[in-house]
Design a protein around this motif. Structure first.
Motif, PDB file in Angstrom:
ATOM      1  N   UNK B   6       0.865  -1.204   0.170  1.00 29.43           N
ATOM      2  CA  UNK B   6       0.073   0.053  -0.060  1.00 29.43           C
ATOM      3  C   UNK B   6       0.993   1.234  -0.046  1.00 29.43           C
ATOM      4  N   UNK B   7       0.699   2.225  -1.058  1.00 32.57           N
ATOM      5  CA  UNK B   7       1.534   3.213  -1.275  1.00 32.57           C
ATOM      6  C   UNK B   7       0.931   4.428  -1.056  1.00 32.57           C
ATOM      7  N   UNK B   8       1.171   5.391   0.082  1.00 33.61           N
ATOM      8  CA  UNK B   8       0.805   6.378   0.298  1.00 33.61           C
ATOM      9  C   UNK B   8       1.567   7.667  -0.329  1.00 33.61           C
ATOM     10  N   UNK B   9       1.037   8.573  -1.357  1.00 35.73           N
ATOM     11  CA  UNK B   9       1.834   9.308  -1.788  1.00 35.73           C
ATOM     12  C   UNK B   9       1.584  10.755  -1.156  1.00 35.73           C
ATOM     13  N   UNK B  10       2.518  11.630  -0.562  1.00 39.04           N
ATOM     14  CA  UNK B  10       2.515  12.641   0.212  1.00 39.04           C
ATOM     15  C   UNK B  10       3.325  13.836  -0.670  1.00 39.04           C
ATOM     16  N   UNK B  11       2.938  14.835  -0.381  1.00 35.44           N
ATOM     17  CA  UNK B  11       3.898  15.872  -0.847  1.00 35.44           C
ATOM     18  C   UNK B  11       3.836  16.958   0.530  1.00 35.44           C
ATOM     19  N   UNK B  12       3.003  17.860   0.732  1.00 41.01           N
ATOM     20  CA  UNK B  12       2.789  18.853   1.802  1.00 41.01           C
ATOM     21  C   UNK B  12       1.623  18.886   2.138  1.00 41.01           C
ATOM     22  N   UNK B  13       1.059  17.616   2.609  1.00 42.76           N
ATOM     23  CA  UNK B  13      -0.514  17.615   3.192  1.00 42.76           C
ATOM     24  C   UNK B  13      -0.364  18.164   4.794  1.00 42.76           C
ATOM     25  N   UNK B  14       0.751  17.762   5.339  1.00 44.51           N
ATOM     26  CA  UNK B  14       0.710  18.384   6.685  1.00 44.51           C
ATOM     27  C   UNK B  14      -0.023  17.436   7.488  1.00 44.51           C
ATOM     28  N   UNK B  15      -1.031  17.908   8.228  1.00 37.59           N
ATOM     29  CA  UNK B  15      -1.748  17.199   9.478  1.00 37.59           C
ATOM     30  C   UNK B  15      -3.015  16.381   8.600  1.00 37.59           C
ATOM     31  N   UNK B  16      -3.274  16.844   7.467  1.00 34.28           N
ATOM     32  CA  UNK B  16      -4.238  16.088   6.672  1.00 34.28           C
ATOM     33  C   UNK B  16      -3.737  14.449   6.483  1.00 34.28           C
ATOM     34  N   UNK B  17      -2.489  14.283   6.560  1.00 36.72           N
ATOM     35  CA  UNK B  17      -1.941  13.091   6.100  1.00 36.72           C
ATOM     36  C   UNK B  17      -2.434  12.129   7.127  1.00 36.72           C
ATOM     37  N   UNK B  18      -2.797  12.724   8.495  1.00 36.15           N
ATOM     38  CA  UNK B  18      -2.870  11.503   9.634  1.00 36.15           C
ATOM     39  C   UNK B  18      -4.010  10.992   9.291  1.00 36.15           C
ATOM     40  N   UNK B  19      -5.302  11.376   8.772  1.00 35.68           N
ATOM     41  CA  UNK B  19      -6.334  10.449   8.734  1.00 35.68           C
ATOM     42  C   UNK B  19      -6.207   9.604   7.678  1.00 35.68           C
ATOM     43  N   UNK B  20      -5.268  10.066   6.441  1.00 36.14           N
ATOM     44  CA  UNK B  20      -5.249   9.180   5.102  1.00 36.14           C
ATOM     45  C   UNK B  20      -4.363   8.039   6.095  1.00 36.14           C
ATOM     46  N   UNK B  21      -3.380   8.205   6.400  1.00 39.50           N
ATOM     47  CA  UNK B  21      -2.335   7.303   7.154  1.00 39.50           C
ATOM     48  C   UNK B  21      -3.230   6.316   7.933  1.00 39.50           C
ATOM     49  N   UNK B  23      -6.528   5.739   7.723  1.00 38.64           N
ATOM     50  CA  UNK B  23      -7.296   4.863   6.750  1.00 38.64           C
ATOM     51  C   UNK B  23      -6.716   3.755   6.398  1.00 38.64           C
ATOM     52  N   UNK B  24      -5.435   4.120   6.034  1.00 34.26           N
ATOM     53  CA  UNK B  24      -4.463   2.926   5.454  1.00 34.26           C
ATOM     54  C   UNK B  24      -4.261   1.776   6.228  1.00 34.26           C
ATOM     55  N   UNK B  25      -3.924   2.225   7.563  1.00 35.09           N
ATOM     56  CA  UNK B  25      -3.523   1.308   8.494  1.00 35.09           C
ATOM     57  C   UNK B  25      -4.949   0.506   8.955  1.00 35.09           C
ATOM     58  N   UNK B  26      -5.868   1.053   8.870  1.00 39.66           N
ATOM     59  CA  UNK B  26      -7.267   0.340   9.375  1.00 39.66           C
ATOM     60  C   UNK B  26      -7.447  -0.831   8.079  1.00 39.66           C
ATOM     61  N   UNK B  27      -7.312  -0.425   6.794  1.00 43.40           N
ATOM     62  CA  UNK B  27      -7.419  -1.245   5.723  1.00 43.40           C
ATOM     63  C   UNK B  27      -6.588  -2.350   5.777  1.00 43.40           C
ATOM     64  N   UNK B  28      -5.211  -2.089   6.142  1.00 42.64           N
ATOM     65  CA  UNK B  28      -3.974  -3.157   6.182  1.00 42.64           C
ATOM     66  C   UNK B  28      -4.375  -4.252   7.414  1.00 42.64           C
ATOM     67  N   UNK B  29      -4.808  -3.420   8.446  1.00 44.47           N
ATOM     68  CA  UNK B  29      -5.203  -4.324   9.623  1.00 44.47           C
ATOM     69  C   UNK B  29      -6.279  -5.342   9.261  1.00 44.47           C
ATOM     70  N   UNK B  30      -7.099  -4.729   8.304  1.00 44.71           N
ATOM     71  CA  UNK B  30      -8.515  -5.771   8.118  1.00 44.71           C
ATOM     72  C   UNK B  30      -7.921  -6.807   7.145  1.00 44.71           C
ATOM     73  N   UNK B  31      -6.925  -6.458   6.159  1.00 44.18           N
ATOM     74  CA  UNK B  31      -6.318  -7.551   5.259  1.00 44.18           C
ATOM     75  C   UNK B  31      -5.614  -8.456   5.940  1.00 44.18           C
ATOM     76  N   UNK B  32      -4.582  -7.806   7.135  1.00 42.73           N
ATOM     77  CA  UNK B  32      -3.727  -8.864   7.636  1.00 42.73           C
ATOM     78  C   UNK B  32      -4.488 -10.027   8.640  1.00 42.73           C
ATOM     79  N   UNK B  33      -5.761  -9.257   9.325  1.00 42.33           N
ATOM     80  CA  UNK B  33      -6.590 -10.048  10.131  1.00 42.33           C
ATOM     81  C   UNK B  33      -7.048 -11.276   9.264  1.00 42.33           C
ATOM     82  N   UNK B  34      -6.998 -11.141   7.811  1.00 44.58           N
ATOM     83  CA  UNK B  34      -7.691 -12.261   7.064  1.00 44.58           C
ATOM     84  C   UNK B  34      -6.375 -13.018   6.377  1.00 44.58           C
ATOM     85  N   UNK B  35      -5.198 -12.721   6.830  1.00 42.72           N
ATOM     86  CA  UNK B  35      -4.119 -13.688   6.376  1.00 42.72           C
ATOM     87  C   UNK B  35      -3.293 -13.004   5.608  1.00 42.72           C
ATOM     88  N   UNK B  36      -3.388 -11.888   5.065  1.00 45.15           N
ATOM     89  CA  UNK B  36      -2.589 -10.999   3.984  1.00 45.15           C
ATOM     90  C   UNK B  36      -1.444 -10.470   4.613  1.00 45.15           C
TER      91      UNK B  36
END
Lengths: 478, 245
Positions: B6-21, B23-36
């Motif tokens: 999962x690739x997060x592309x950042x430039x100068x989002x500052x604090x807005x990147x927090x929610x994006x990160x 959301x990515x981690x939640x999606x990754x956790x759900x996938x890992x819980x299924x064995x990925x």
């Protein structure tokens, strides 16, 4: 094969009774098996016994009837029962039939027709009933309506055959009282007649290297192309409204619940996400026009001339027959006939594709065309759509192309209006500007405060043919 | 073996990147819980300290800094860093639904044909926009017609596909000074030209933030065109051979 079995496969009882019958006929299937077959009566609307013998007679075994021959060879040899039913196409389009080993014509008569499956690429049920909703009634299908009523009313069986146009072009059809589609299939195509404006069957056959007996079959090939049929689907289809499904909204809601606490923008979203507006994906007139234009082209154009009204520009008689040249009529709703163009020049008309396309839509189509092909030279001749594309995207287009504009009056265009709207915005990107009245061009330049040094690329109108112009342009230096 | 990068592309989002990160981690956790096996890479392209500070609070994220100063080229850099069989992207101020990685992976491995996967719809939101849904058409549907790609883009950039797809069809640089933009639109055309079909993953959603200074708005403001694609030159006189009459 047993005669009764053949009759059961081929007879359409209602049609047979109306066509051949009388009150005392009795069961049409039995009548055909016992009598009609020997008399060579057609068993249904798609079977033409005389045509069959002429077309397939040489390949038939000795001593068997056309009906028996068809029943034995329909699936394996894909023989057509008549000019209106395309066995091979029907089997290819609906593979469930061949997989089930069913006689394709029998399937069509008993299942395909009520389901409004098309009998051949020359018919298009969806398009027909969308174009002529008054023809729609329960149990009715496009070929039946067309053959019984539609042709006489001037309706077309599909977008690929234009009944009204064909009748105008070839008045012998009306004089002889023939169905125009049948006339085309039985006689016209072999003579090189065109089924619709803009489609030349011989050129199509040559382009696709089709080996066609008597030149017949080019229209069928054209209309069978999936992209053409999809275009007809799109014309016919009112796109259904889109809704976001509950599962999608639930996903968004789940993420908002997880991070909404740190995101004010998300916290402000309403709870009922399903009720938020949904952007329509329906293809608009400009998208459909672009699609038609692109699919009508057979070579990549390297020079594109955009003319407001083609028949308004006699100077275009000087255009050479260059296979990499495309002339596009862009403005208005009147369709030109290309009378000034040499026969070999490829030209298209946006008003012909959709006369109702608005000016913004035409500019969008022109822009898509220029960006899709990135030609090396583009000329806008009295074209609002071309002028607008230059004005908006000139910095982009001139990376690959040299841009030219002809500011010229004509019966259907007002050069002052063209200049007022496009001159100042497009000029920075244009290599050469042509005008019949250079003094007027300079006066306009004065009005816009254009410095003298910026006017070096003004030329008299008749200089457009020179090697430094559109016809001789080389790609810009990168 | 990493299944998904999962690739997060950042430039100068500052604090807005927090929610994006997150959301990515939640999606990754759900996938890992299924064995990925899922790795997360943050591509920080010409970024600022505020954005790096946000990244520093997420130790499970591999941060790669670049100076390409271009969103598409930064995605290409991310692909070069990726170990996963599949790759999926998220832009630094957008969000995925929590089931994105798992469902997209499931759709991809069940598919018999090479495809690029998109969410069923994106929810557009932001301070100065009325929220709305942008559905994605399937490439087999009339609304997802490939010819119409000449005039409009069907799919947003947060896609999911085999890594080899992104290697074979890299993103192009944008140049708004010369009005060449829409790297995702160009990529959708190029992948289509390469024979890939674009599909949607049922029951998935992305949340796309619309900002006054977003790349899309700057591209529109510059009156840019899609960076040219070979799709239409390749397919002139298009006729699918297997269906020719």
């Amino acid at each position: 094969m047993d005669r009764l079995k053949i009759a059961e496969l081929l007879v359409d009882p209602d049609w047979y009774r109306v066509r051949h019958g009388d009150a005392a006929m009795g069961d049409p299937v039995l009548h055909f098996a016992e009598q009609g077959m020997d008399e060579g009566l057609d068993p249904n609307a798609m079977f033409d016994a005389a045509w069959y013998r002429t077309t397939h007679g040489a390949a038939m075994a000795e001593g068997i009837s056309v009906f028996e021959d068809f029943c034995e060879n329909a699936l394996t040899a894909h023989r057509d029962p008549g000019p209106l039913f395309d066995t091979a196409w029907y089997c290819r389009t609906y593979p469930d039939i061949a997989a089930a080993g069913v006689n394709p014509l029998h399937h069509y008569l008993h299942f395909g027709r009520p389901e409004r499956r098309d009998a051949s690429p020359l018919f298009h049920n969806k398009w027909y009933f969308a174009a002529y909703p008054f023809a729609d009634s329960p149990g009715m299908d496009a070929p039946t309506h067309f053959m019984n009523h539609g042709a006489a009313l001037g309706l077309s069986p599909s977008p690929f055959f234009d009944v009204a146009w064909y009748g105008t072009q070839y008045p012998e059809v009306a004089r002889r009282g023939m169905n125009p589609l049948l006339h085309y299939l039985l006689e016209g195509e072999a003579k090189g007649y065109q089924p619709a404006p803009g489609f030349d069957p011989r050129r199509h056959a040559a382009r696709h290297r089709l080996a066609l007996p008597d030149g017949r079959g080019a229209l069928r090939h054209f209309a069978a192309q999936p992209e053409r049929r999809r275009a007809a689907d799109l014309q016919a289809k009112d796109m259904p409204s889109r809704f976001v499904r509950p599962g999608v909204a639930a996903e968004a809601r789940a993420m908002i619940a997880l991070v909404g606490g740190i995101e004010a923008d998300l916290a402000d979203l309403p709870g009922a996400l399903e009720q938020l507006p949904v952007t329509s994906l329906a293809l608009g007139p400009a998208e459909l026009a672009w699609r038609s234009l692109f699919l009508s082209l057979e070579t990549v154009p390297r020079r594109i001339l955009l003319a407001g009204h083609l028949d308004d520009v006699p100077e275009l008689a000087d255009l050479p027959e260059d296979p990499t040249l495309l002339v596009l009529e862009t403005d208005g709703s009147a369709v030109s006939v290309g009378r000034h163009l040499r026969p070999g020049i490829t030209w298209r008309s946006l008003p012909a594709i959709n006369p109702g396309l608005d000016e913004a839509g035409r500019a969008r189509v022109v822009t898509a065309l220029l960006n899709a092909f990135r030609p090396l030279a583009i000329m806008a001749w009295g074209s609002h759509a071309g002028g607008e594309a230059f004005a908006r995207h000139g910095a982009n287009l001139r990376v690959d192309a040299r841009l030219f504009i002809a500011w010229a009056d004509g019966p259907m265009r007002d050069v002052a209006d063209l200049m007022r709207r496009h001159f100042r915005r497009s000029l920075p990107f244009v290599s050469l500007s042509y005008a019949a009245d250079l003094a007027a061009l300079n006066t306009l330049a004065d009005g816009f405060g254009l410095p003298e040094g910026a006017r070096g690329h003004f030329r008299p109108l008749d200089a457009w043919r020179t090697a430094e112009g559109f016809l001789g342009a080389e790609p810009p230096d990168r | 073996m990493t299944d998904v990068t999962a690739i997060l592309n950042l430039h100068r989002e500052g604090v807005l990147a927090q929610a994006s990160l997150l959301s990515m981690k939640h999606a990754a956790e759900q996938a890992r819980a299924a064995g990925l096996a899922v790795e997360i890479i943050a591509m920080a392209d010409c970024t600022d300290q505020a954005t790096l500070d946000v990244l520093a609070r997420h130790p499970g994220v591999r941060v790669v800094q670049t100076e390409v100063n271009d969103l598409g080229l930064a995605r290409n850099e991310g692909v070069r860093e990726a170990q996963g069989r599949y790759v999926t992207f998220l832009d630094g101020d957008d969000l995925w639904g929590p089931g994105w990685i798992l469902r997209a992976h499931g759709a991809a491995i069940r598919s018999a044909e090479p495809a690029v996967w998109h969410p069923e719809a994106s929810l557009l939101f932001g301070q100065d926009v009325a929220p709305s849904w942008l559905p994605h058409p399937d490439g087999e549907e009339a609304e997802g017609d490939w010819v119409v790609l000449g005039m409009r883009n069907h799919w947003t950039s947060p896609s999911f596909a085999e890594r080899s797809v992104y290697e074979r069809v890299p993103y192009r640089r944008t140049n708004l000074d010369q009005q060449f933009g829409y790297e995702d639109w160009n990529w959708n055309c190029e992948t289509t030209a390469a024979g890939l079909i674009h599909r949607v993953v049922p029951d998935t959603a992305h949340l796309i933030r619309v900002r006054p200074d977003s790349m899309v708005r700057r591209t529109i403001s510059a009156q840019s065109l899609m960076t040219p694609s070979r799709l239409f030159r390749d397919r002139i006189g298009w006729l699918r051979p297997e269906e020719a009459g």
